[in-house]
Design an enzyme around this catalytic site. Structure first.
Site, PDB file in Angstrom:
ATOM      1  N   HIS A  12       0.818  -1.216   0.000  1.00 29.44           N
ATOM      2  CA  HIS A  12       0.000   0.000   0.000  1.00 29.44           C
ATOM      3  C   HIS A  12       0.853   1.269   0.000  1.00 29.44           C
ATOM      4  O   HIS A  12       0.310   2.381  -0.004  1.00 29.44           O
ATOM      5  CB  HIS A  12      -0.899   0.012   1.237  1.00 29.44           C
ATOM      6  CG  HIS A  12      -0.167   0.311   2.511  1.00 29.44           C
ATOM      7  ND1 HIS A  12       0.765  -0.546   3.050  1.00 29.44           N
ATOM      8  CD2 HIS A  12      -0.197   1.386   3.323  1.00 29.44           C
ATOM      9  CE1 HIS A  12       1.257  -0.018   4.147  1.00 29.44           C
ATOM     10  NE2 HIS A  12       0.691   1.157   4.341  1.00 29.44           N
ATOM     11  N   HIS A  17       1.942   7.007  -0.320  1.00 26.78           N
ATOM     12  CA  HIS A  17       1.107   6.172   0.554  1.00 26.78           C
ATOM     13  C   HIS A  17      -0.322   6.165   0.012  1.00 26.78           C
ATOM     14  O   HIS A  17      -0.965   7.207  -0.082  1.00 26.78           O
ATOM     15  CB  HIS A  17       1.130   6.720   1.981  1.00 26.78           C
ATOM     16  CG  HIS A  17       0.526   5.809   3.005  1.00 26.78           C
ATOM     17  ND1 HIS A  17      -0.833   5.614   3.127  1.00 26.78           N
ATOM     18  CD2 HIS A  17       1.110   5.038   3.956  1.00 26.78           C
ATOM     19  CE1 HIS A  17      -1.063   4.764   4.115  1.00 26.78           C
ATOM     20  NE2 HIS A  17       0.095   4.398   4.631  1.00 26.78           N
TER      21      HIS A  17
END
Length: 595
Positions: A495, A510
């Site tokens: 992620h 992110h």
């Protein structure tokens, strides 16, 4: 001889309590083409199996011709076997925190492993007396002779060796950024590392008391069948029931933990265990009552083992966040250490109990007096109940590391990626390598609506704690390189990704908020740590519907983590729609000495 042997085993196992953490530390420091664990699993399997087979012999009749020398050789061989077994055991169970950072994934992995160990543990009880008697030339009132016991030991040794080789050939150690340490734990710091982890220590104390209690009862069960019931052959029946029912108990753990939480599963299991001890105390010579009580005593052990294993596994990250250092095998070595402590206490008590109750070789059930039976039952049921309840009280009062706390810890660790880079270089060394004259053009990595970082629903990013940057409400799921450079950090959950430009700019991309909880579902990664990247190259891909389905925010945060080292940082586009590849910032004069 019985007293001497049990005494030696007790002393050696106490000595080993100081050795096991050193074994875990040695495994942590091992770097080979086969990983940390496999070399020790194979070595432990080979040496431990050979020595175990020898221990089941009379060593050429030395036990009769020279008992003193026999005891000396026995002690040397026994501690050798136990040390190499520890290398194998610690190496095996240390794989759990190395395979996944997710508590639920760890529960599944540990459950499958425990199914196998449950079958192995109990099939021994099923086959022990039949095998011993099959190969014995003298049944010896159903207890077998030396030849029968050696055959049994040899079969177990071969099985142990084969299983070690299967593990080495059939498993693959997964790597991740957060498992790396720049500095290794020295031998002199081993016990300091363990002692400062309060959750590890409280769990260890609680489990140590519990392990001693159940080890006593488990070790005396065969004595119960032999000297109270008067029929040792029926012990195989109990072992068979334990093996079958134990598998179902282990498989039920993930569902029970998800529905009730680990703590509640622990307390429920302890309740069942205490009830079973009370039932066992009054079972007398009723085989159905004995089997029922013993099975009820065994089932909770499987659940408690997994709860403890999960807390110990999670304490790896607890210690990593608290002290900035990760010690997997060292931490996981505590569990077998405590099992050995329980075994050492059990060996001492069992030997003493057998002598006090008159349950020694050659004796039968009819030779045991009422007083001897009363002493035996107190040691088998009363003492374990006291130890188990004492451990439960400590667990209730002091152990706080649960699933939610662990998830928060992992989340924090992944947010501090730039402090735990997968590299042999420190952050200062990385920054000293940058070219201070170069200018970096920073391209938008994700298409969508740009907005200020201060508006995102994550205080860590919004506050600027992670660095200066911007956020993007994505219009598609592609993530592209914003500059030329290398991949500095990747994560098992895919992620997020950390990048370093050729001029030394460190950037973190992110995807989403709390998407670490998705454990990689809906994310695809196209690059690995250390790969060279070109501006515009696709790095990651995410599926926004999966994030939405999980009830999470898919906003992408982009931050420059070493912004304080950059003399000129100009964001040319801070709002509005844009496509990946559009220039959004320029940076120059990257100075590693600037504060």
């Amino acid at each position: 001889m019985i007293g001497a042997i049990t005494g030696i085993i007790f002393i050696l196992r106490v000595v080993e309590l100081a050795i096991d953490p050193l074994i875990g530390n040695a495994i942590d420091k091992t770097n080979s083409r086969w990983g940390h664990f496999k070399p020790w699993i194979v070595a432990g399997g080979i040496v431990g199996s050979i020595v175990m087979a020898i221990l089941f012999t009379t060593m050429g009749g030395l036990n009769v011709s020279n008992p003193t020398m026999y005891l000396i050789v026995f002690a040397i061989l026994y501690i050798t076997m136990d040390i190499f077994y520890s290398f194998k055991d610690v190496g095996l169970w240390s794989m759990i925190p190395a395979i996944s950072f997710d508590s639920k994934e760890r529960e599944k992995t540990a459950t499958y492993a425990r199914v196998g160990s449950n079958i192995g543990q109990n099939i021994v009880g099923v086959v022990v007396m039949p095998l011993v008697l099959l190969f014995s030339t003298n049944s010896n009132h159903g207890q077998g002779d030396n030849r029968g016991w050696f055959a049994f030991g040899l079969i177990i040794a071969i099985t142990a060796l084969v299983s070690a080789l299967v593990v080495a050939l059939g498993t693959k150690e997964n790597d991740s950024e957060l498992r790396k340490n720049v500095e290794k734990t020295s031998f002199k710091d081993v016990f300091k590392v363990l002692g400062r982890n309060d959750q590890l220590m409280w769990m260890s104390l609680a489990y140590g008391l519990y392990a001693a209690g159940i080890a006593i009862t488990n070790a005396l069960e065969l004595y119960y069948f032999t000297y109270i019931l008067g029929n040792a052959s029926q012990f195989s029946l109990l072992a068979f029931f334990n093996m079958v029912i134990g598998v179902f108990a282990v498989l039920a753990f993930p569902s029970l933990a998800q529905k009730f939480s680990r703590r509640k599963v622990f307390f429920l299991a302890i309740g069942v265990m205490i009830i079973s001890l009370i039932m066992f105390t009054f079972s007398g010579k009723s085989l159905p009552m004995i089997i029922t009580s013993a099975v009820l005593f065994f089932i909770p052990q499987q659940l408690i083992f997994l709860v403890v294993l999960m807390v110990l596994s999670d304490s790896v990250e607890y210690g990593q966040l608290k002290f900035g250092h990760r010690d997997e095998s060292l931490t996981l070595s505590v569990r077998p250490l405590l099992d050995k402590l329980g075994g050492a206490i059990s060996n001492g008590i069992v030997g003493l109990t057998a002598i006090l109750a008159g349950m020694t070789a050659g004796a039968t059930a009819s030779d045991v007096t009422a007083q001897g039976a009363a002493i035996f039952k107190f040691m088998m049921f009363g003492v374990p109940a006291i130890l188990v309840l004492s451990g439960t009280f400590i667990f209730f009062k002091k152990v706080k590391l649960d699933e939610k706390m662990h998830a928060d810890i992992v989340n924090e660790l992944e947010k501090t990626w730039h402090k735990h880079l997968d590299t042999d270089e420190s952050m200062q060394e990385i920054e000293k390598e940058v070219d201070q004259a170069d200018t970096t053009s920073f391209q938008l990595p994700v298409s969508g609506q740009i907005k200020p970082l201060s508006e995102v629903n994550d205080t860590t990013f919004a506050s600027g704690k992670m660095g200066k940057g911007f956020a993007i409400e994505p219009s598609d799921g592609g993530v592209y390189a914003p500059f030329d450079g290398i991949v500095e950090a990747t994560f098992p959950t895919r992620h997020a990704i950390g990048l370093k430009s050729d001029s030394g700019v460190l950037a973190l991309i992110h995807i989403g908020i709390k998407t670490v909880d998705m454990r990689g579902t809906g994310f695809v990664q196209y690059v690995e740590k250390g790969d060279r990247i070109k501006a515009g190259e696709e790095l990651l891909e995410f599926w926004a519907p999966a994030i939405k389905k999980a009830g999470l925010d898919d906003t992408v945060m982009v931050v420059i983590t070493n912004h304080d080292r950059i003399g000129s940082l100009d964001f040319t586009k801070t709002s509005g729609k844009a496509e990946h590849g559009d220039q959004v910032a320029t940076m120059s004069d990257v100075d590693p000495t600037r504060k």
